[in-house]
Design a protein around this motif. Sequence first.
Motif, PDB file in Angstrom:
ATOM      1  N   VAL A   1       0.838  -1.203   0.000  1.00  0.00           N
ATOM      2  CA  VAL A   1       0.000   0.000   0.000  1.00  0.00           C
ATOM      3  C   VAL A   1       0.871   1.251   0.000  1.00  0.00           C
ATOM      4  O   VAL A   1       0.595   2.218  -0.721  1.00  0.00           O
ATOM      5  N   LEU A   2       1.949   1.258   0.786  1.00  0.00           N
ATOM      6  CA  LEU A   2       2.834   2.423   0.778  1.00  0.00           C
ATOM      7  C   LEU A   2       3.528   2.591  -0.570  1.00  0.00           C
ATOM      8  O   LEU A   2       3.766   3.714  -1.024  1.00  0.00           O
ATOM      9  N   ARG A   3       3.842   1.491  -1.223  1.00  0.00           N
ATOM     10  CA  ARG A   3       4.422   1.598  -2.567  1.00  0.00           C
ATOM     11  C   ARG A   3       3.404   2.193  -3.544  1.00  0.00           C
ATOM     12  O   ARG A   3       3.760   2.997  -4.425  1.00  0.00           O
ATOM     13  N   LYS A   4       2.141   1.799  -3.412  1.00  0.00           N
ATOM     14  CA  LYS A   4       1.093   2.383  -4.245  1.00  0.00           C
ATOM     15  C   LYS A   4       0.965   3.881  -3.990  1.00  0.00           C
ATOM     16  O   LYS A   4       0.802   4.670  -4.919  1.00  0.00           O
ATOM     17  N   MET A   5       1.028   4.260  -2.718  1.00  0.00           N
ATOM     18  CA  MET A   5       0.989   5.687  -2.374  1.00  0.00           C
ATOM     19  C   MET A   5       2.122   6.436  -3.070  1.00  0.00           C
ATOM     20  O   MET A   5       1.913   7.502  -3.649  1.00  0.00           O
ATOM     21  N   ASP A   6       3.312   5.878  -2.973  1.00  0.00           N
ATOM     22  CA  ASP A   6       4.489   6.535  -3.542  1.00  0.00           C
ATOM     23  C   ASP A   6       4.300   6.762  -5.041  1.00  0.00           C
ATOM     24  O   ASP A   6       4.551   7.867  -5.557  1.00  0.00           O
ATOM     25  N   ALA A   7       3.841   5.744  -5.737  1.00  0.00           N
ATOM     26  CA  ALA A   7       3.664   5.854  -7.185  1.00  0.00           C
ATOM     27  C   ALA A   7       2.550   6.839  -7.538  1.00  0.00           C
ATOM     28  O   ALA A   7       2.704   7.664  -8.447  1.00  0.00           O
ATOM     29  N   ALA A   8       1.426   6.749  -6.810  1.00  0.00           N
ATOM     30  CA  ALA A   8       0.282   7.616  -7.122  1.00  0.00           C
ATOM     31  C   ALA A   8       0.607   9.085  -6.858  1.00  0.00           C
ATOM     32  O   ALA A   8       0.266   9.970  -7.660  1.00  0.00           O
ATOM     33  N   ILE A   9       1.269   9.373  -5.750  1.00  0.00           N
ATOM     34  CA  ILE A   9       1.577  10.764  -5.409  1.00  0.00           C
ATOM     35  C   ILE A   9       2.644  11.322  -6.347  1.00  0.00           C
ATOM     36  O   ILE A   9       2.604  12.486  -6.738  1.00  0.00           O
ATOM     37  N   ALA A  10       3.599  10.475  -6.737  1.00  0.00           N
ATOM     38  CA  ALA A  10       4.642  10.926  -7.661  1.00  0.00           C
ATOM     39  C   ALA A  10       4.050  11.348  -9.000  1.00  0.00           C
ATOM     40  O   ALA A  10       4.589  12.244  -9.668  1.00  0.00           O
ATOM     41  N   LYS A  11       2.937  10.721  -9.399  1.00  0.00           N
ATOM     42  CA  LYS A  11       2.304  11.035 -10.680  1.00  0.00           C
ATOM     43  C   LYS A  11       1.372  12.241 -10.595  1.00  0.00           C
ATOM     44  O   LYS A  11       0.962  12.779 -11.626  1.00  0.00           O
TER      45      LYS A  11
ATOM     46  N   SER B   1       0.108  15.920 -10.284  1.00  0.00           N
ATOM     47  CA  SER B   1       0.740  17.172 -10.715  1.00  0.00           C
ATOM     48  C   SER B   1       0.776  18.232  -9.617  1.00  0.00           C
ATOM     49  O   SER B   1       1.535  19.199  -9.716  1.00  0.00           O
ATOM     50  N   ILE B   2      -0.036  18.084  -8.578  1.00  0.00           N
ATOM     51  CA  ILE B   2      -0.108  19.069  -7.503  1.00  0.00           C
ATOM     52  C   ILE B   2       0.608  18.592  -6.244  1.00  0.00           C
ATOM     53  O   ILE B   2       1.281  19.361  -5.563  1.00  0.00           O
ATOM     54  N   ALA B   3       0.468  17.310  -5.937  1.00  0.00           N
ATOM     55  CA  ALA B   3       0.993  16.777  -4.677  1.00  0.00           C
ATOM     56  C   ALA B   3       2.513  16.807  -4.639  1.00  0.00           C
ATOM     57  O   ALA B   3       3.188  16.608  -5.653  1.00  0.00           O
ATOM     58  N   GLY B   4       3.034  17.052  -3.439  1.00  0.00           N
ATOM     59  CA  GLY B   4       4.478  17.011  -3.209  1.00  0.00           C
ATOM     60  C   GLY B   4       4.883  15.677  -2.624  1.00  0.00           C
ATOM     61  O   GLY B   4       4.649  14.632  -3.225  1.00  0.00           O
ATOM     62  N   GLU B   5       5.453  15.697  -1.413  1.00  0.00           N
ATOM     63  CA  GLU B   5       5.907  14.474  -0.763  1.00  0.00           C
ATOM     64  C   GLU B   5       5.436  14.446   0.689  1.00  0.00           C
ATOM     65  O   GLU B   5       5.064  15.477   1.252  1.00  0.00           O
ATOM     66  N   THR B   6       5.449  13.276   1.284  1.00  0.00           N
ATOM     67  CA  THR B   6       4.934  13.123   2.640  1.00  0.00           C
ATOM     68  C   THR B   6       5.586  11.936   3.343  1.00  0.00           C
ATOM     69  O   THR B   6       6.074  11.009   2.698  1.00  0.00           O
ATOM     70  N   THR B   7       5.591  11.989   4.665  1.00  0.00           N
ATOM     71  CA  THR B   7       5.881  10.801   5.459  1.00  0.00           C
ATOM     72  C   THR B   7       4.599   9.973   5.535  1.00  0.00           C
ATOM     73  O   THR B   7       3.518  10.449   5.204  1.00  0.00           O
ATOM     74  N   CYS B   8       4.709   8.755   6.004  1.00  0.00           N
ATOM     75  CA  CYS B   8       3.510   7.962   6.292  1.00  0.00           C
ATOM     76  C   CYS B   8       3.861   6.873   7.294  1.00  0.00           C
ATOM     77  O   CYS B   8       4.847   6.154   7.110  1.00  0.00           O
TER      78      CYS B   8
END
Length: 202
Positions: free
Chosen positions: A68-78, A80-87
């Motif tokens: 799930v965290l890997r999915k988050m990483d891929a989805a957020i990286a794609k 256009s507005i979102a930056g980065e986050t801890t989880c």
Amino acid sequence: MKPILLTAAGNPENQDRGLIVHDGQRTVLCVADGAGGLSGGGEAASIAVELARQNASTMGDADSCLEVLRKMDAAIAKDSIAGETTCALVIVAPQEIFGASVGDSGVWLIPKDGSHMDLTQSQQRKPFIGSGSAWPVSFRCPRQAGSVLLATDGLLKYTSAERIIATCRGHPTEDAAPQLIELVRYPSGSLPDDVTIILTSL
């Protein structure tokens, strides 16, 4: 078990997010802290907790939390507005506690007696979720009487483990949760950073 989620802003925009989902006999808990100094941190944290919500029923073990965290990483990286986050993501099940994390938000198990366990002590601080190259680390341990605390670094960085543990052990959950935030509040009333916690008794 009734988890309590509290958040308080230490910055003009609170980029922390938290999530509690009850899924049968299991409870899914998640905190995310949008990376400061980067645009879109709040958006990244929002996407992270929403994906945790959407995938709550699929996380049956620590490995599935990693996925799930890997999915988050891929989805957020794609995005256009979102930056980065801890989880920091944890599942409290009847017999065990398991999850996965990236960054400097933490998950602690605080037994009624003995030393606390930082379940996220082996996590990778960077790259963050949303970088496209995050490296989540999983954890698991047997469930035992005490408390589980999820917290962003607005708490963990600005007070001691001893004070956190004493607060959690010395008060009922509903009283301890707001007192944890007060541990890092300046005399002026402001906070050094955004603070988000989830506290639950076991």
